[in-house]
Design an enzyme around this catalytic site. Structure first.
Site, PDB file in Angstrom:
ATOM      1  N   SER A 180      80.942  14.305  65.265  1.00  0.00           N
ATOM      2  CA  SER A 180      82.115  13.636  64.686  1.00  0.00           C
ATOM      3  C   SER A 180      82.180  13.794  63.161  1.00  0.00           C
ATOM      4  CB  SER A 180      82.122  12.176  65.110  1.00  0.00           C
ATOM      5  OG  SER A 180      83.336  11.580  64.757  1.00  0.00           O
ATOM      6  N   ASP A 208      85.610  16.439  64.211  1.00  0.00           N
ATOM      7  CA  ASP A 208      86.047  16.785  65.567  1.00  0.00           C
ATOM      8  C   ASP A 208      87.481  16.350  65.833  1.00  0.00           C
ATOM      9  OD1 ASP A 208      85.324  14.091  65.530  1.00  0.00           O
ATOM     10  OD2 ASP A 208      84.929  14.064  67.664  1.00  0.00           O
ATOM     11  N   ASP A 243      88.634  14.199  60.653  1.00  0.00           N
ATOM     12  CA  ASP A 243      87.176  14.293  60.555  1.00  0.00           C
ATOM     13  C   ASP A 243      86.727  15.574  61.286  1.00  0.00           C
ATOM     14  OD1 ASP A 243      87.677  13.432  63.154  1.00  0.00           O
ATOM     15  OD2 ASP A 243      85.826  12.289  63.282  1.00  0.00           O
ATOM     16  N   ASP A 274      89.095  13.652  66.281  1.00  0.00           N
ATOM     17  CA  ASP A 274      89.575  12.505  67.050  1.00  0.00           C
ATOM     18  C   ASP A 274      90.170  11.487  66.078  1.00  0.00           C
ATOM     19  OD1 ASP A 274      87.082  11.848  66.007  1.00  0.00           O
ATOM     20  OD2 ASP A 274      86.474  10.636  67.732  1.00  0.00           O
TER      21      ASP A 274
HETATM   22 MG    MG Z   1      85.262  11.962  65.178  1.00  0.00          MG
END
Ligand code: MG
Length: 429
Positions: A90, A230, A228, A232
């Site tokens: 992440s 990744d 960020d 999400d």
């Molecule tokens: Mg993330």
């Protein structure tokens, strides 16, 4: 030792993590069947992905490789499989990596599901499937295209605005600029090279987005968007180059979605309760929000930048959120909308949990005479003019404190009361 923290397995890349990836692959293959695997841009991504896929194949299960994609793209692709696996840490620094598991509906594995996988990893008693049953790896090359196509369905009109996008060198680099161009935007790219070396700290906080803020002002963009590692998460900057706090962004997104029934976390601002939504609150963490949305609700999120659109999937979708912000910015000035949403002074901090029993702290703070108290996550005391939340950190030996009130002095006073109570309890303990 528990392998899974609040966001799956996450740690510094080392030999142990490679071995864990293989074992997790075997466990997921054995428990779930058909698996799709994606990774973010980290340099350790390829080795961990191959280790994990080797594990899935060893179990005799089928495995498809979706390549470098954001977590929400993997979460959306998971609907065609029995499970999705994302190799990501992440917003942690690039030397970290991890493994996060997803259900076909885009929700993260529940703690119970993770426990089952953990048990298989620790038992370490797997047998390799017969050579006759081993499957080949297939590429799943359409994950990005499918996600883009689904998002475009909700935004049919050409947006015709300028948007600055900072992907932080993360997985969004492969989708957000492309999606926004397809939606009709002119895109100014910042840090959109998926090299695996993050040019800025990966968490999209105001402090980390100086470059984006500058770009929005220099290019006179209508909006700035940041992700960020990744993707999400999505945070935004208005056309004046001002960072939009997460609590306000939640209201903007929920209103634009036409949402009535929303889910957020216990630490989000009380301003959300004043905007006419029906609000349900969960413990902190997007996984809790996602699981609550299974009971219904048309939007969910937490102020850190995780936004869930249940019509698409139950995975926080920074990519969909980016399109939504661009659509809003094509009709209104983000600054004017953001300024209309009330914001109250909020104090956040943390202290060591050493020698502090939460139950003692709770009884000590009842002296403040709250109008109500909830134990959703730690404990939250509500007052007529504010609230105080005290909860154990999910990742460190710390107690996290949040106080919000209608005035600065009251927020400060609530925060100080909590700090004093902690000192007293620690002395007595
Ligand atoms: Mg993330």
């Amino acid at each position: 030792m528990a392998l899974f923290g609040t966001s799956g397995i996450r740690r510094l890349f080392d030999r142990e993590l490679v071995v864990l990836a293989f074992k997790a692959g075997v466990a997921v293959g054995r428990n779930c069947g058909r698996v799709v695997v994606g990774r973010d841009t980290r340099t350790s991504g390829p080795v961990l992905k191959h280790a994990l896929m080797a594990g899935v194949l060893t179990s005799g299960a089928e495995c498809q490789d979706a390549g470098v994609i954001p977590t929400p793209t993997l979460g959306y692709a998971a609907r065609h499989f029995d499970a999705g696996v994302m190799i990501t840490a992440s917003h942690n620094p690039p030397e970290y990596n991890g493994i996060k598991l997803w259900n076909p509906d885009g929700s993260a594995f529940s703690p119970e599901q993770e426990k089952e996988i953990e048990k298989l990893i620790y038992d370490d008693a797997f047998a390799a499937a017969s050579w006759r049953k081993l499957k080949a790896v297939a590429s799943y090359e359409t994950a990005i295209e499918e996600h883009v196509r689904r998002i475009r369905q909700d935004f049919p009109a050409s947006l015709r605005i300028k948007v600055a996008v900072d992907c932080g060198g993360g997985a969004a680099s492969v989708i957000t600029p492309r999606l926004l161009r397809k939606l009709g935007c002119e895109v100014v790219e910042i840090n959109c090279q998926p090299t695996g070396f993050f040019p800025r700290p990966s968490e999209p906080t105001e402090l980390n987005l100086g470059e984006l803020i500058k770009a929005v002002r220099e290019h006179e963009a209508h909006a700035g968007i940041a992700h960020d590692g990744d993707a999400d998460r999505m945070m935004a900057v208005d056309e004046r180059g001002r960072f939009i706090p997460g609590d306000k962004l939640m209201v903007l997104l929920a209103q634009a979605q036409g949402a009535k029934d929303i889910v957020t976390t216990i630490d989000a601002s009380m301003s959300i309760d004043e905007m006419g939504f029906q609000v349900r609150r969960t413990r902190v963490g997007d996984t809790a929000v996602s699981h609550e949305l299974k009971k219904g609700g048309d939007f969910g999120g937490e102020p850190s930048g995780a936004w869930i659109f249940p019509r698409i999937s139950l995975c926080p979708d920074g990519i969909y959120a980016a399109a939504r912000i661009a659509a809003i910015a094509s009709q209104y000035k983000l600054s004017e909308l953001a300024d209309r949403i009330p914001a109250y002074p909020i104090r956040r901090g943390s202290v060591s949990s050493d020698g502090v029993a939460l139950s003692h702290l709770e009884s000590s703070l009842m002296a403040l005479k709250p109008v109500s108290m909830t134990n959703t996550d730690g404990f939250k005391l509500s007052f007529k003019d504010g609230w105080l939340l005290i909860r154990p950190s999910g990742t460190e030996p710390k107690i996290r404190l949040t106080a919000e009130a209608r005035t600065e002095s009251r927020a400060q006073k609530l925060y100080e009361s909590a700090m004093n109570a902690i000192q007293t309890v620690r002395k007595e303990g």
